[in-house]
Design a protein around this motif. Structure first.
Motif, PDB file in Angstrom:
ATOM      1  N   SER A   1      -0.929  -4.882  10.210  1.00 56.16           N
ATOM      2  CA  SER A   1      -0.795  -5.265   8.803  1.00 56.16           C
ATOM      3  C   SER A   1       0.627  -5.689   8.444  1.00 56.16           C
ATOM      4  O   SER A   1       0.838  -6.311   7.402  1.00 56.16           O
TER       5      SER A   1
ATOM      6  N   PRO B   1      -5.255  -1.290   5.220  1.00 56.63           N
ATOM      7  CA  PRO B   1      -5.609   0.016   4.659  1.00 56.63           C
ATOM      8  C   PRO B   1      -6.830  -0.099   3.750  1.00 56.63           C
ATOM      9  O   PRO B   1      -7.159  -1.173   3.260  1.00 56.63           O
ATOM     10  N   ALA B   2      -7.493   1.035   3.525  1.00 57.95           N
ATOM     11  CA  ALA B   2      -8.705   1.027   2.694  1.00 57.95           C
ATOM     12  C   ALA B   2      -8.429   0.445   1.319  1.00 57.95           C
ATOM     13  O   ALA B   2      -9.266  -0.269   0.752  1.00 57.95           O
ATOM     14  N   LYS B   3      -7.240   0.741   0.775  1.00 54.30           N
ATOM     15  CA  LYS B   3      -6.850   0.165  -0.504  1.00 54.30           C
ATOM     16  C   LYS B   3      -5.445  -0.401  -0.388  1.00 54.30           C
ATOM     17  O   LYS B   3      -4.534   0.241   0.127  1.00 54.30           O
ATOM     18  N   SER B   4      -5.289  -1.625  -0.862  1.00 55.69           N
ATOM     19  CA  SER B   4      -3.962  -2.224  -0.976  1.00 55.69           C
ATOM     20  C   SER B   4      -3.872  -2.907  -2.334  1.00 55.69           C
ATOM     21  O   SER B   4      -4.897  -3.155  -2.987  1.00 55.69           O
TER      22      SER B   4
ATOM     23  N   SER C   1       0.870  -1.174   0.000  1.00 52.22           N
ATOM     24  CA  SER C   1       0.000   0.000   0.000  1.00 52.22           C
ATOM     25  C   SER C   1       0.905   1.222   0.000  1.00 52.22           C
ATOM     26  O   SER C   1       2.109   1.117   0.240  1.00 52.22           O
TER      27      SER C   1
ATOM     28  N   GLU D   1       0.172   6.354   3.011  1.00 46.67           N
ATOM     29  CA  GLU D   1       0.054   6.510   4.454  1.00 46.67           C
ATOM     30  C   GLU D   1       0.620   5.266   5.133  1.00 46.67           C
ATOM     31  O   GLU D   1       0.779   4.221   4.507  1.00 46.67           O
ATOM     32  N   LYS D   2       0.931   5.394   6.396  1.00 48.20           N
ATOM     33  CA  LYS D   2       1.453   4.255   7.136  1.00 48.20           C
ATOM     34  C   LYS D   2       0.317   3.350   7.573  1.00 48.20           C
ATOM     35  O   LYS D   2      -0.702   3.804   8.097  1.00 48.20           O
ATOM     36  N   CYS D   3       0.503   2.050   7.376  1.00 49.59           N
ATOM     37  CA  CYS D   3      -0.541   1.074   7.718  1.00 49.59           C
ATOM     38  C   CYS D   3      -0.647   0.893   9.228  1.00 49.59           C
ATOM     39  O   CYS D   3       0.269   1.200   9.997  1.00 49.59           O
ATOM     40  N   HIS D   4      -1.760   0.320   9.646  1.00 49.63           N
ATOM     41  CA  HIS D   4      -1.901  -0.154  11.017  1.00 49.63           C
ATOM     42  C   HIS D   4      -0.796  -1.194  11.268  1.00 49.63           C
ATOM     43  O   HIS D   4      -0.529  -2.032  10.413  1.00 49.63           O
TER      44      HIS D   4
ATOM     45  N   GLN E   1       5.033   5.210   2.406  1.00 49.61           N
ATOM     46  CA  GLN E   1       4.368   6.493   2.610  1.00 49.61           C
ATOM     47  C   GLN E   1       4.544   7.438   1.423  1.00 49.61           C
ATOM     48  O   GLN E   1       3.950   8.505   1.383  1.00 49.61           O
TER      49      GLN E   1
ATOM     50  N   SER F   1       4.002  -1.267   3.592  1.00 51.39           N
ATOM     51  CA  SER F   1       3.384   0.043   3.374  1.00 51.39           C
ATOM     52  C   SER F   1       4.460   1.072   3.077  1.00 51.39           C
ATOM     53  O   SER F   1       5.496   1.112   3.744  1.00 51.39           O
TER      54      SER F   1
END
Length: 257
Positions: free
Chosen positions: A127, A190-193, A118, A121-124, A135, A133
């Motif tokens: 994940s 994330p909302a999109k990966s 992704s 932004e940085k993932c949770h 940035q 992820s």
């Protein structure tokens, strides 16, 4: 003496392991499987041989190893014993009996890898075992174009770290594409990966991660499509320097002959 051969299909989360291959003083997938086999069989008179040597932190949705023993085993009992005694991040999904003519090294017809990522932004943190992820604001459309360049027969000598003498660096990539990740989902993803899909009969050391590294460099504007085309001509054997993190890589499926 007659021997018995069992092809054991497995899944594992590789995030806390130092890859497949047994290494002194390190926790690996092969080490855990051998340790479990010793316990459930009650002896050490066996041998295992894996089909893919995944790197540290690389996971497998489908991998396999062959178990060689001198006495016949009950497949159903072996299946239960392995899953009851393996750690929760390793699972046996199927066991098949084979004969002496089956060769686990040459039998795989296609290996399918995916690389989950992704960006923006940085993932949770939850994940992290499965998704890399970034940035940066990556140019995804350009990365998709770049992925298509790897399909077909090319010389991948620059996409291998420390190649062995005599290695065949010309390989055929059957599938190479980036699309939205619809395979693995979680409410902390994330909302999109996205997933980079790559299929071939076999891969060299770090090949997929070096390819993904080039695609990331392309998405950041650090390299161009022509640079990728040139890198696939095999004009020099200096390995590329940018290698993608290992935790986004998953051995997704193996097809056997």
């Amino acid at each position: 003496m007659k021997k018995y051969y069992y092809l054991i299909h497995i899944q594992y989360l590789g995030y806390r392991y130092h890859g497949w291959l047994k290494q002194p003083g390190l926790k690996t997938i092969e080490f855990m499987i051998k340790k479990t086999a010793r316990f459930i069989l009650g002896h050490t008179n066996f041998k295992i041989l894996g089909t893919s040597r995944t790197d540290a932190k690389v996971s497998a949705n489908h991998s396999a190893f062959e178990l060689f023993v001198n006495d016949p085993l009950n497949i159903n009992q072996l299946f239960r014993d392995f899953n009851q005694n393996l750690p929760n991040d390793i699972k046996v999904i199927k066991i098949e009996e084979k004969d002496k003519f089956f060769n686990i090294i040459n039998a795989p017809r296609i290996k399918e890898y995916i690389y989950l990522f992704s960006f923006g932004e940085k993932c949770h943190p939850f994940s992290a075992p499965l998704i890399s992820s970034f940035q940066d604001d990556l140019d995804l459309d350009l990365m998709k174009q770049g992925a298509l360049l790897f399909k077909g027969k090319h010389n991948f000598i620059k996409y291998c770290t420390k190649p062995k003498s005599g290695i065949i660096s010309e390989r055929e990539i059957l599938v190479s594409k980036i699309k939205e990740n619809t395979i693995f989902k979680a409410n902390f993803f994330p909302a999109k990966s996205y997933a980079y899909h790559i299929h071939s009969k076999g891969f060299m050391r770090y090949q997929v991660r070096l390819i993904m590294g080039q695609l990331l460099s392309l998405g950041r504007g650090e390299t161009g499509l022509n640079d990728i085309k040139e890198s696939l001509k095999g004009c020099d054997n200096q390995p590329l320097r940018h290698i993608a993190p290992s935790s986004g890589l998953i051995l997704n499926k193996i097809e056997f002959d």
